[in-house]
Design a protein around this motif. Structure first.
Motif, PDB file in Angstrom:
ATOM      1  N   GLY A  54       0.837  -1.187   0.000  1.00 17.58           N
ATOM      2  CA  GLY A  54       0.000   0.000   0.000  1.00 17.58           C
ATOM      3  C   GLY A  54       0.868   1.232   0.000  1.00 17.58           C
ATOM      4  N   TYR A  55       0.741   2.069   1.033  1.00 20.11           N
ATOM      5  CA  TYR A  55       1.616   3.237   1.098  1.00 20.11           C
ATOM      6  C   TYR A  55       1.897   3.601   2.544  1.00 20.11           C
ATOM      7  CZ  TYR A  55      -2.518   6.211   2.006  1.00 20.11           C
ATOM      8  OH  TYR A  55      -3.650   6.785   2.538  1.00 20.11           O
ATOM      9  N   ILE A  56       3.022   4.279   2.732  1.00 21.60           N
ATOM     10  CA  ILE A  56       3.380   4.838   4.028  1.00 21.60           C
ATOM     11  C   ILE A  56       3.500   6.354   3.889  1.00 21.60           C
ATOM     12  CG2 ILE A  56       4.606   2.776   4.823  1.00 21.60           C
ATOM     13  CD1 ILE A  56       7.234   4.284   4.109  1.00 21.60           C
ATOM     14  N   SER A  57       3.395   7.015   5.024  1.00 20.46           N
ATOM     15  CA  SER A  57       3.763   8.424   5.108  1.00 20.46           C
ATOM     16  C   SER A  57       5.215   8.477   5.568  1.00 20.46           C
ATOM     17  CB  SER A  57       2.881   9.163   6.117  1.00 20.46           C
ATOM     18  OG  SER A  57       3.504  10.381   6.519  1.00 20.46           O
ATOM     19  N   PRO A  58       6.152   8.856   4.701  1.00 24.48           N
ATOM     20  CA  PRO A  58       7.543   8.920   5.139  1.00 24.48           C
ATOM     21  C   PRO A  58       7.755   9.939   6.248  1.00 24.48           C
ATOM     22  CG  PRO A  58       7.302   9.882   2.952  1.00 24.48           C
ATOM     23  CD  PRO A  58       6.007   9.218   3.281  1.00 24.48           C
ATOM     24  N   ARG A  59       7.022  11.034   6.188  1.00 22.85           N
ATOM     25  CA  ARG A  59       7.146  12.057   7.238  1.00 22.85           C
ATOM     26  C   ARG A  59       6.739  11.475   8.588  1.00 22.85           C
ATOM     27  NH1 ARG A  59       4.046  15.895   5.061  1.00 22.85           N
ATOM     28  NH2 ARG A  59       5.616  17.426   4.488  1.00 22.85           N
ATOM     29  N   ARG A  60       5.620  10.765   8.627  1.00 18.03           N
ATOM     30  CA  ARG A  60       5.135  10.201   9.885  1.00 18.03           C
ATOM     31  C   ARG A  60       5.987   9.014  10.337  1.00 18.03           C
ATOM     32  NH1 ARG A  60       0.390  11.825  11.821  1.00 18.03           N
ATOM     33  NH2 ARG A  60      -0.078   9.799  12.735  1.00 18.03           N
ATOM     34  N   LEU A  61       6.541   8.264   9.388  1.00 19.01           N
ATOM     35  CA  LEU A  61       7.425   7.161   9.765  1.00 19.01           C
ATOM     36  C   LEU A  61       8.673   7.694  10.458  1.00 19.01           C
ATOM     37  CD1 LEU A  61       8.391   4.276   9.906  1.00 19.01           C
ATOM     38  CD2 LEU A  61       9.040   4.413   7.487  1.00 19.01           C
ATOM     39  N   VAL A  62       9.261   8.752   9.919  1.00 19.26           N
ATOM     40  CA  VAL A  62      10.434   9.350  10.570  1.00 19.26           C
ATOM     41  C   VAL A  62      10.067   9.836  11.967  1.00 19.26           C
ATOM     42  CG1 VAL A  62      12.030  11.309  10.497  1.00 19.26           C
ATOM     43  CG2 VAL A  62      11.638   9.942   8.439  1.00 19.26           C
ATOM     44  N   HIS A  63       8.917  10.472  12.090  1.00 23.34           N
ATOM     45  CA  HIS A  63       8.452  10.943  13.401  1.00 23.34           C
ATOM     46  C   HIS A  63       8.311   9.769  14.365  1.00 23.34           C
ATOM     47  CE1 HIS A  63       6.560  13.472  16.329  1.00 23.34           C
ATOM     48  NE2 HIS A  63       5.360  12.935  16.181  1.00 23.34           N
ATOM     49  N   ALA A  64       7.727   8.680  13.873  1.00 26.41           N
ATOM     50  CA  ALA A  64       7.545   7.496  14.712  1.00 26.41           C
ATOM     51  C   ALA A  64       8.880   6.910  15.144  1.00 26.41           C
ATOM     52  CB  ALA A  64       6.731   6.447  13.949  1.00 26.41           C
ATOM     53  N   GLN A  65       9.833   6.817  14.215  1.00 17.80           N
ATOM     54  CA  GLN A  65      11.143   6.270  14.548  1.00 17.80           C
ATOM     55  C   GLN A  65      11.827   7.111  15.623  1.00 17.80           C
ATOM     56  OE1 GLN A  65      12.093   3.384  13.589  1.00 17.80           O
ATOM     57  NE2 GLN A  65      12.080   3.047  11.379  1.00 17.80           N
ATOM     58  N   LYS A  66      11.730   8.422  15.501  1.00 14.35           N
ATOM     59  CA  LYS A  66      12.376   9.300  16.479  1.00 14.35           C
ATOM     60  C   LYS A  66      11.747   9.154  17.862  1.00 14.35           C
ATOM     61  CE  LYS A  66      14.067  12.877  13.299  1.00 14.35           C
ATOM     62  NZ  LYS A  66      13.962  14.300  12.899  1.00 14.35           N
ATOM     63  N   ILE A  67      10.419   9.093  17.906  1.00 13.60           N
ATOM     64  CA  ILE A  67       9.747   8.912  19.194  1.00 13.60           C
ATOM     65  C   ILE A  67      10.163   7.581  19.819  1.00 13.60           C
ATOM     66  CG2 ILE A  67       7.511   8.466  20.283  1.00 13.60           C
ATOM     67  CD1 ILE A  67       6.305  10.524  18.386  1.00 13.60           C
ATOM     68  N   ALA A  68      10.151   6.515  19.017  1.00 18.27           N
ATOM     69  CA  ALA A  68      10.525   5.202  19.539  1.00 18.27           C
ATOM     70  C   ALA A  68      11.974   5.183  20.002  1.00 18.27           C
ATOM     71  CB  ALA A  68      10.289   4.137  18.471  1.00 18.27           C
ATOM     72  N   ALA A  69      12.850   5.843  19.240  1.00 18.35           N
ATOM     73  CA  ALA A  69      14.259   5.901  19.627  1.00 18.35           C
ATOM     74  C   ALA A  69      14.439   6.645  20.948  1.00 18.35           C
ATOM     75  CB  ALA A  69      15.075   6.573  18.529  1.00 18.35           C
ATOM     76  N   GLU A  70      13.751   7.782  21.083  1.00 20.03           N
ATOM     77  CA  GLU A  70      13.845   8.547  22.332  1.00 20.03           C
ATOM     78  C   GLU A  70      13.309   7.754  23.518  1.00 20.03           C
ATOM     79  OE1 GLU A  70      13.720  13.212  21.926  1.00 20.03           O
ATOM     80  OE2 GLU A  70      11.962  12.341  20.939  1.00 20.03           O
ATOM     81  N   ARG A  71      12.214   7.052  23.316  1.00 18.14           N
ATOM     82  CA  ARG A  71      11.644   6.256  24.401  1.00 18.14           C
ATOM     83  C   ARG A  71      12.578   5.116  24.808  1.00 18.14           C
ATOM     84  NH1 ARG A  71       5.202   6.001  22.596  1.00 18.14           N
ATOM     85  NH2 ARG A  71       4.742   8.166  23.174  1.00 18.14           N
ATOM     86  N   ALA A  72      13.414   4.679  23.871  1.00 20.77           N
ATOM     87  CA  ALA A  72      14.388   3.624  24.173  1.00 20.77           C
ATOM     88  C   ALA A  72      15.694   4.195  24.716  1.00 20.77           C
ATOM     89  CB  ALA A  72      14.654   2.785  22.930  1.00 20.77           C
ATOM     90  N   GLY A  73      15.773   5.528  24.838  1.00 24.15           N
ATOM     91  CA  GLY A  73      16.936   6.147  25.451  1.00 24.15           C
ATOM     92  C   GLY A  73      17.791   6.995  24.545  1.00 24.15           C
ATOM     93  N   ALA A  74      17.452   7.103  23.259  1.00 23.98           N
ATOM     94  CA  ALA A  74      18.257   7.910  22.335  1.00 23.98           C
ATOM     95  C   ALA A  74      18.062   9.402  22.606  1.00 23.98           C
ATOM     96  CB  ALA A  74      17.891   7.594  20.885  1.00 23.98           C
ATOM     97  N   ARG A  75      19.056  10.168  22.249  1.00 21.10           N
ATOM     98  CA  ARG A  75      18.995  11.626  22.326  1.00 21.10           C
ATOM     99  C   ARG A  75      18.858  12.177  20.907  1.00 21.10           C
ATOM    100  NH1 ARG A  75      24.127  15.386  24.117  1.00 21.10           N
ATOM    101  NH2 ARG A  75      23.162  17.433  23.823  1.00 21.10           N
TER     102      ARG A  75
END
Length: 381
Positions: A153-174
């Motif tokens: 189907g399709y993804i929103s690349p903008r929202r995927l990047v946002h999701a990755q950053k949130i998940a990374a921060e929640r896992a301890g990334a800065r």
């Protein structure tokens, strides 16, 4: 931007591959910082770097002609639910993908052969069957289509990047919202120059997309090409008529092979149908070329051709406005991305061939593993 001590691992490039790498590294328990600027508000006056993920629609699917990309696609798509769960951000719609072209085409036949061999579910339609299944198509005479209904189907690349950053921060990334200006290695690590001062890291993954080679100050054998996308604003009636439209890949000669996204809501409150396909490659030789290309707004001549192709493929399409949007992609010589070490402390992950949005999570994971010392031999620069 001085820090009390060096960061263990840094990822330069806050776009699709870089944000994915940061999430994987942080989930492994590593101390990691993701460095990259936010989306520019105005292309015409922006003086920093540009990205191609500032958008709401990229086709995702398991099928590809090349085994590496099929594997990367499948691995990434299987993790979409993980990313959603870890971030709370929705970015994927499973509307399927229609691969279609002339029934006699070898490219069309290859879709059927490869999907069967790879175990990718596809439904085959031809001529009137194709018209009945997808009534929005203008003409299906002597045409054949393979519809990939699952994990596509399709993804929103903008929202995927946002999701990755949130998940990374929640896992301890800065996450550091800064533009990296350059890097230099020394005996104990790597200095990353930013507008706010240096950031010290022990090891660095550079995942800067089309800006990667310029940032490193060396060529890795990849060429950046300018691309043009045309977008068509649809009214409520057209959105309703095309509500069951899948993403589409039209197979044909270069410049006559557009990809077409179904109607997608955008942040401006309107719904847009988008397509792209450039008849001629436009090399962007350096940073100045890249910036000038994005500030130019893209090619209206290419957009005119795209509009003609869209009207040839979608029956009775009525649109309210057209926009022309610039984009870029990177191509090498072996049809594989460049993921691997440049030195003991610096690794790279880039080279999308226009394919990486859907599988960016796996490319980011491979980049993370390269930074840690593990890399697939065929990908190393």
């Amino acid at each position: 931007m001085n820090t009390d001590r060096p960061i263990k691992l840094a990822v330069i490039g806050g776009a699709m591959i870089g944000s994915a790498a940061a999430r994987h590294l942080s989930k492994m328990g590593h101390e990691v910082a993701l460095i990259g600027p936010s989306e520019p508000a105005d292309y015409s006056s922006h003086t920093g770097v540009f990205g191609s993920h500032y958008d709401e629609g990229r086709i995702t699917r398991c099928f590809d002609l090349e085994p590496f990309w099929r594997q990367a696609n499948a691995a990434s798509i299987l993790r979409y639910e993980d990313i959603l769960r870890e971030s709370g951000v929705e970015f994927y719609r499973e509307v399927g993908v229609l691969h279609m072209g002339a029934a006699a085409s070898k490219d069309v036949a290859a879709v059927g052969t490869i999907t069967a061999e790879a175990g990718i579910l596809c439904e085959a339609y031809e001529d009137m069957e194709l018209a009945a299944r997808f009534p929005f198509l203008r003409s299906t005479e002597e045409m054949k289509g393979f519809f990939e209904p699952r994990n596509a189907g399709y993804i929103s690349p903008r929202r995927l990047v946002h999701a990755q950053k949130i998940a990374a921060e929640r896992a301890g990334a800065r996450v550091i919202n800064e533009l990296a200006l350059g890097i230099s290695e020394n005996g104990s690590g790597v200095t990353i120059r930013t507008r706010s001062g240096p950031v010290e890291a022990e090891r660095v993954l550079v995942a800067g997309g089309g800006h990667t080679q310029s940032l490193l100050g060396q060529s890795l054998g990849f060429t950046v090409f300018g691309r043009t996308v045309a977008m068509f604003q649809l009214g409520a009636a057209e959105v309703q008529r095309l509500a069951e439209m899948p993403a589409m890949r039209c197979l044909g000669p270069k410049g006559k092979d557009p990809y077409i996204l179904p109607p997608i809501p955008y942040p401006d409150g309107h719904t847009w149908l988008k397509l792209g396909s450039d008849p001629v490659d436009l090399p962007l030789e350096n940073e100045a070329d890249i910036k000038n290309w994005f500030r130019s707004g893209g090619s209206t001549q290419v957009a005119d051709g795209l509009q003609e192709q869209l009207l040839d493929r979608i029956r009775d399409l009525n649109f309210e406005e057209r926009r022309v949007v610039p984009c870029m992609t990177t191509f090498g010589n072996n049809r594989l991305p460049c993921i691997g070490p440049l030195s003991e402390r610096v690794a790279v992950a880039f080279g999308c061939y226009g394919k990486s949005a859907k599988c960016s999570d796996e490319l980011g994971r491979l980049g993370a593993m390269a930074l840690l010392g593990e890399v697939r031999a065929e990908l190393a620069p």
